[in-house]
Design a protein around this motif. Structure first.
Motif, PDB file in Angstrom:
ATOM      1  N   SER A 109       0.831  -1.209   0.000  1.00  0.00           N
ATOM      2  CA  SER A 109       0.000   0.000   0.000  1.00  0.00           C
ATOM      3  C   SER A 109       0.861   1.253   0.000  1.00  0.00           C
ATOM      4  CB  SER A 109      -0.895   0.005   1.238  1.00  0.00           C
ATOM      5  OG  SER A 109      -2.244   0.076   0.887  1.00  0.00           O
ATOM      6  N   ILE A 110       1.922   1.237   0.792  1.00  0.00           N
ATOM      7  CA  ILE A 110       2.803   2.401   0.868  1.00  0.00           C
ATOM      8  C   ILE A 110       3.518   2.619  -0.463  1.00  0.00           C
ATOM      9  CG2 ILE A 110       4.883   3.317   1.974  1.00  0.00           C
ATOM     10  CD1 ILE A 110       3.994   1.916   4.535  1.00  0.00           C
ATOM     11  N   ILE A 111       3.948   1.550  -1.106  1.00  0.00           N
ATOM     12  CA  ILE A 111       4.613   1.667  -2.409  1.00  0.00           C
ATOM     13  C   ILE A 111       3.653   2.241  -3.446  1.00  0.00           C
ATOM     14  CG2 ILE A 111       5.688   0.387  -4.298  1.00  0.00           C
ATOM     15  CD1 ILE A 111       6.725  -1.584  -2.186  1.00  0.00           C
ATOM     16  N   ILE A 112       2.405   1.766  -3.422  1.00  0.00           N
ATOM     17  CA  ILE A 112       1.388   2.299  -4.340  1.00  0.00           C
ATOM     18  C   ILE A 112       1.209   3.796  -4.097  1.00  0.00           C
ATOM     19  CG2 ILE A 112      -1.064   2.260  -4.940  1.00  0.00           C
ATOM     20  CD1 ILE A 112      -1.007  -0.764  -4.289  1.00  0.00           C
ATOM     21  N   GLY A 113       1.183   4.192  -2.820  1.00  0.00           N
ATOM     22  CA  GLY A 113       1.047   5.610  -2.481  1.00  0.00           C
ATOM     23  C   GLY A 113       2.211   6.431  -2.999  1.00  0.00           C
ATOM     24  N   ALA A 114       3.427   5.866  -2.927  1.00  0.00           N
ATOM     25  CA  ALA A 114       4.609   6.578  -3.431  1.00  0.00           C
ATOM     26  C   ALA A 114       4.520   6.766  -4.945  1.00  0.00           C
ATOM     27  CB  ALA A 114       5.869   5.800  -3.067  1.00  0.00           C
ATOM     28  N   ILE A 115       4.046   5.749  -5.648  1.00  0.00           N
ATOM     29  CA  ILE A 115       3.878   5.862  -7.108  1.00  0.00           C
ATOM     30  C   ILE A 115       2.858   6.943  -7.439  1.00  0.00           C
ATOM     31  CG2 ILE A 115       3.005   4.674  -9.163  1.00  0.00           C
ATOM     32  CD1 ILE A 115       4.189   2.101  -8.043  1.00  0.00           C
ATOM     33  N   LEU A 116       1.762   6.962  -6.698  1.00  0.00           N
ATOM     34  CA  LEU A 116       0.731   7.983  -6.931  1.00  0.00           C
ATOM     35  C   LEU A 116       1.265   9.374  -6.606  1.00  0.00           C
ATOM     36  CD1 LEU A 116      -2.476   6.250  -5.511  1.00  0.00           C
ATOM     37  CD2 LEU A 116      -1.834   6.576  -7.900  1.00  0.00           C
ATOM     38  N   GLY A 117       2.080   9.469  -5.553  1.00  0.00           N
ATOM     39  CA  GLY A 117       2.655  10.759  -5.195  1.00  0.00           C
ATOM     40  C   GLY A 117       3.543  11.291  -6.296  1.00  0.00           C
ATOM     41  N   PHE A 118       4.383  10.424  -6.875  1.00  0.00           N
ATOM     42  CA  PHE A 118       5.251  10.854  -7.966  1.00  0.00           C
ATOM     43  C   PHE A 118       4.421  11.252  -9.184  1.00  0.00           C
ATOM     44  CE2 PHE A 118       7.586   9.770 -11.889  1.00  0.00           C
ATOM     45  CZ  PHE A 118       8.661  10.635 -11.771  1.00  0.00           C
ATOM     46  N   THR A 119       3.389  10.465  -9.497  1.00  0.00           N
ATOM     47  CA  THR A 119       2.508  10.791 -10.623  1.00  0.00           C
ATOM     48  C   THR A 119       1.844  12.148 -10.418  1.00  0.00           C
ATOM     49  OG1 THR A 119       2.066   8.429 -10.980  1.00  0.00           O
ATOM     50  CG2 THR A 119       0.545  10.003 -12.000  1.00  0.00           C
ATOM     51  N   ALA A 120       1.358  12.379  -9.191  1.00  0.00           N
ATOM     52  CA  ALA A 120       0.704  13.652  -8.880  1.00  0.00           C
ATOM     53  C   ALA A 120       1.665  14.817  -9.059  1.00  0.00           C
ATOM     54  CB  ALA A 120       0.167  13.626  -7.451  1.00  0.00           C
ATOM     55  N   TRP A 121       2.933  14.624  -8.655  1.00  0.00           N
ATOM     56  CA  TRP A 121       3.936  15.691  -8.791  1.00  0.00           C
ATOM     57  C   TRP A 121       4.161  16.032 -10.256  1.00  0.00           C
ATOM     58  CZ3 TRP A 121       8.968  15.516 -10.940  1.00  0.00           C
ATOM     59  CH2 TRP A 121       9.728  16.663 -10.733  1.00  0.00           C
ATOM     60  N   VAL A 122       4.293  15.022 -11.117  1.00  0.00           N
ATOM     61  CA  VAL A 122       4.486  15.266 -12.551  1.00  0.00           C
ATOM     62  C   VAL A 122       3.277  16.007 -13.127  1.00  0.00           C
ATOM     63  CG1 VAL A 122       4.718  14.180 -14.822  1.00  0.00           C
ATOM     64  CG2 VAL A 122       5.999  13.279 -12.876  1.00  0.00           C
ATOM     65  N   LEU A 123       2.078  15.563 -12.783  1.00  0.00           N
ATOM     66  CA  LEU A 123       0.861  16.202 -13.300  1.00  0.00           C
ATOM     67  C   LEU A 123       0.754  17.641 -12.817  1.00  0.00           C
ATOM     68  CD1 LEU A 123      -1.797  13.351 -12.863  1.00  0.00           C
ATOM     69  CD2 LEU A 123      -0.411  13.900 -14.875  1.00  0.00           C
ATOM     70  N   ALA A 124       1.099  17.880 -11.549  1.00  0.00           N
ATOM     71  CA  ALA A 124       0.995  19.231 -10.996  1.00  0.00           C
ATOM     72  C   ALA A 124       1.966  20.182 -11.682  1.00  0.00           C
ATOM     73  CB  ALA A 124       1.256  19.198  -9.489  1.00  0.00           C
ATOM     74  N   VAL A 125       3.200  19.736 -11.902  1.00  0.00           N
ATOM     75  CA  VAL A 125       4.206  20.587 -12.543  1.00  0.00           C
ATOM     76  C   VAL A 125       3.771  20.962 -13.958  1.00  0.00           C
ATOM     77  CG1 VAL A 125       6.550  20.636 -13.489  1.00  0.00           C
ATOM     78  CG2 VAL A 125       6.157  19.761 -11.185  1.00  0.00           C
ATOM     79  N   GLU A 126       3.332  19.984 -14.742  1.00  0.00           N
ATOM     80  CA  GLU A 126       2.948  20.255 -16.127  1.00  0.00           C
ATOM     81  C   GLU A 126       1.681  21.108 -16.193  1.00  0.00           C
ATOM     82  OE1 GLU A 126       4.818  19.606 -18.719  1.00  0.00           O
ATOM     83  OE2 GLU A 126       6.268  18.783 -17.307  1.00  0.00           O
ATOM     84  N   SER A 127       0.707  20.838 -15.330  1.00  0.00           N
ATOM     85  CA  SER A 127      -0.536  21.616 -15.334  1.00  0.00           C
ATOM     86  C   SER A 127      -0.288  23.049 -14.885  1.00  0.00           C
ATOM     87  CB  SER A 127      -1.579  20.960 -14.418  1.00  0.00           C
ATOM     88  OG  SER A 127      -1.922  19.683 -14.891  1.00  0.00           O
ATOM     89  N   LYS A 128       0.614  23.226 -13.915  1.00  0.00           N
ATOM     90  CA  LYS A 128       0.927  24.575 -13.418  1.00  0.00           C
ATOM     91  C   LYS A 128       1.537  25.431 -14.519  1.00  0.00           C
ATOM     92  CE  LYS A 128       4.659  25.929 -11.808  1.00  0.00           C
ATOM     93  NZ  LYS A 128       5.958  26.189 -11.140  1.00  0.00           N
ATOM     94  N   GLN A 129       2.445  24.838 -15.302  1.00  0.00           N
ATOM     95  CA  GLN A 129       3.075  25.581 -16.386  1.00  0.00           C
ATOM     96  C   GLN A 129       2.034  26.116 -17.369  1.00  0.00           C
ATOM     97  OE1 GLN A 129       6.277  26.398 -16.458  1.00  0.00           O
ATOM     98  NE2 GLN A 129       6.666  25.221 -14.602  1.00  0.00           N
ATOM     99  N   LEU A 130       1.051  25.286 -17.686  1.00  0.00           N
ATOM    100  CA  LEU A 130       0.007  25.703 -18.621  1.00  0.00           C
ATOM    101  C   LEU A 130      -0.933  26.719 -17.977  1.00  0.00           C
ATOM    102  CD1 LEU A 130      -0.743  22.181 -20.098  1.00  0.00           C
ATOM    103  CD2 LEU A 130       0.236  24.093 -21.355  1.00  0.00           C
ATOM    104  N   LEU A 131      -1.218  26.541 -16.704  1.00  0.00           N
ATOM    105  CA  LEU A 131      -2.156  27.426 -16.010  1.00  0.00           C
ATOM    106  C   LEU A 131      -1.625  28.851 -15.912  1.00  0.00           C
ATOM    107  CD1 LEU A 131      -4.840  27.607 -14.481  1.00  0.00           C
ATOM    108  CD2 LEU A 131      -3.620  26.955 -12.403  1.00  0.00           C
ATOM    109  N   ILE A 132      -0.325  28.996 -15.664  1.00  0.00           N
ATOM    110  CA  ILE A 132       0.235  30.352 -15.526  1.00  0.00           C
ATOM    111  C   ILE A 132       0.587  30.962 -16.876  1.00  0.00           C
ATOM    112  CG2 ILE A 132       1.123  29.835 -13.231  1.00  0.00           C
ATOM    113  CD1 ILE A 132       3.878  29.535 -14.392  1.00  0.00           C
ATOM    114  N   GLY A 133       0.515  30.170 -17.948  1.00  0.00           N
ATOM    115  CA  GLY A 133       0.739  30.710 -19.290  1.00  0.00           C
ATOM    116  C   GLY A 133       1.997  30.168 -19.922  1.00  0.00           C
ATOM    117  N   GLU A 134       1.849  29.240 -20.848  1.00  0.00           N
ATOM    118  CA  GLU A 134       2.996  28.627 -21.509  1.00  0.00           C
ATOM    119  C   GLU A 134       3.014  29.027 -22.982  1.00  0.00           C
ATOM    120  OE1 GLU A 134       4.862  24.624 -20.292  1.00  0.00           O
ATOM    121  OE2 GLU A 134       3.520  24.135 -21.940  1.00  0.00           O
ATOM    122  N   SER A 135       4.187  29.235 -23.505  1.00  0.00           N
ATOM    123  CA  SER A 135       4.317  29.704 -24.883  1.00  0.00           C
ATOM    124  C   SER A 135       4.010  28.603 -25.879  1.00  0.00           C
ATOM    125  CB  SER A 135       5.740  30.216 -25.127  1.00  0.00           C
ATOM    126  OG  SER A 135       6.647  29.126 -25.159  1.00  0.00           O
ATOM    127  N   ALA A 136       3.791  29.000 -27.117  1.00  0.00           N
ATOM    128  CA  ALA A 136       3.656  28.044 -28.210  1.00  0.00           C
ATOM    129  C   ALA A 136       5.017  27.426 -28.479  1.00  0.00           C
ATOM    130  CB  ALA A 136       3.129  28.749 -29.458  1.00  0.00           C
TER     131      ALA A 136
END
Length: 313
Positions: free
Chosen positions: A195-222
């Protein structure tokens, strides 16, 4: 990379995750498996995420109005960021908490054969959904590498579903391994560790999604190709002596707003300037249909030494 915008993969993922979540919760109730309960929470969170992304796409397509003259495209990026937060808060944190609780107070699983059957069915359903997401993303990325495609994508649902499903398939495998090791050793704490390992995988996935979504939310160039293409439309055109800044920002996956500083020949008339600007806008619409708005700003000395750098936002 293409803009995407097909909801088919999201609907497939939603249907698969709802079915998987129900089956995992039923299996967890019968077996007492911590990893199985964690996987049920994971699938339920994924189902909610697909609903949020579907709503985000619908909301982002509302037409521009007085309060939002550039449209509602970035609403998709907002909901994508919310999805990342949910994956972390309701997926990773709950999974790690459940794992720690199961290690602290271990309970042997009952009727584990049920868990194996459910995990196998879940793996098949998740695999079908993942294949659909993989196919859509592969078509959208073109010649780009996978990591580069995720970084350059302007349509979060295309990579969110793929990353979520990939994490889910890893989670199913880990849950099965944790349950098996618990049986073989007679120590149910291995189920909690899974269960803890699954949580760590989800945490890493969430971090990647948050970083990429944040870049687009604040305005990313073409992309550089679009920027260079817009610049080439104006450079060398009769009546233009220099091109300075080219600023671009994605308002949505399929909408780019661009601004260009241009130095016009002082000897031409205002009417000729208007004609040149109209010609630039027409060619930009034809060659780069994602550029919905192009603003050409006269600027003396644009393109001269120290002012020729192409900037992006």
């Amino acid at each position: 990379m293409s803009a995407g915008g097909n909801n088919r993969t999201l609907w497939i993922a939603l249907a698969a995750n709802l079915g998987i979540a129900v089956s995992k919760f039923v299996a967890a109730a019968f077996t007492g498996s911590s990893a199985m309960l964690t996987e049920g929470v994971h699938s339920l969170v994924d189902s909610a995420n697909q609903l949020l992304l579907l709503w985000g796409r619908k909301a982002s397509r509302r037409v521009a109005d007085k309060s939002h003259p550039f449209g509602y495209g970035r609403e998709l990026y907002f909901w994508s960021f919310v999805v990342a937060v949910m994956v972390f808060a309701l997926g990773a944190v709950v999974s790690i908490y459940e794992g720690i609780a199961h290690i602290s107070h271990p309970e042997a699983a009952v009727s584990p054969i049920i868990a194996y059957i459910v995990l196998f069915i879940a793996f098949l359903l998740e695999g079908g959904s993942t294949f659909s997401a993989f196919k859509e993303f592969r078509e959208a990325k073109g010649q780009l590498g996978w990591f580069e495609a995720v970084k350059r994508s302007k349509d979060p649902p295309t990579f969110i579903v793929l990353l979520e499903n990939g994490a889910a398939m890893f989670g199913i495998i880990i849950a099965a391994v944790g349950l098996a090791v618990s049986q073989l050793t007679g120590d149910p704490r291995f189920d909690g560790a899974a269960s803890i390992i699954i949580g760590a995988i989800l945490g890493f996935t969430a971090w990647v999604l948050a970083v990429e979504s944040k870049q687009l939310l604040i305005g990313e160039s073409a992309g550089r190709e679009t920027i260079d293409g817009l610049r080439s439309i104006a450079v060398g055109r009769p009546g233009i002596t220099g091109v300075g800044e080219v600023l671009t920002v994605h308002s949505s996956p399929d909408q780019i707003t661009a601004m260009m500083s241009v130095d016009f020949d002082d000897g031409i008339s205002a009417r000729e300037v208007e004609q040149i600007v109209a010609a630039i806008e027409e060619e930009a619409r034809r060659e780069w249909p994602l550029v919905r708005r192009l603003y050409v700003r006269p600027q003396q000395g644009a393109g001269a030494a120290g002012g020729s750098q192409v900037l992006t936002i």
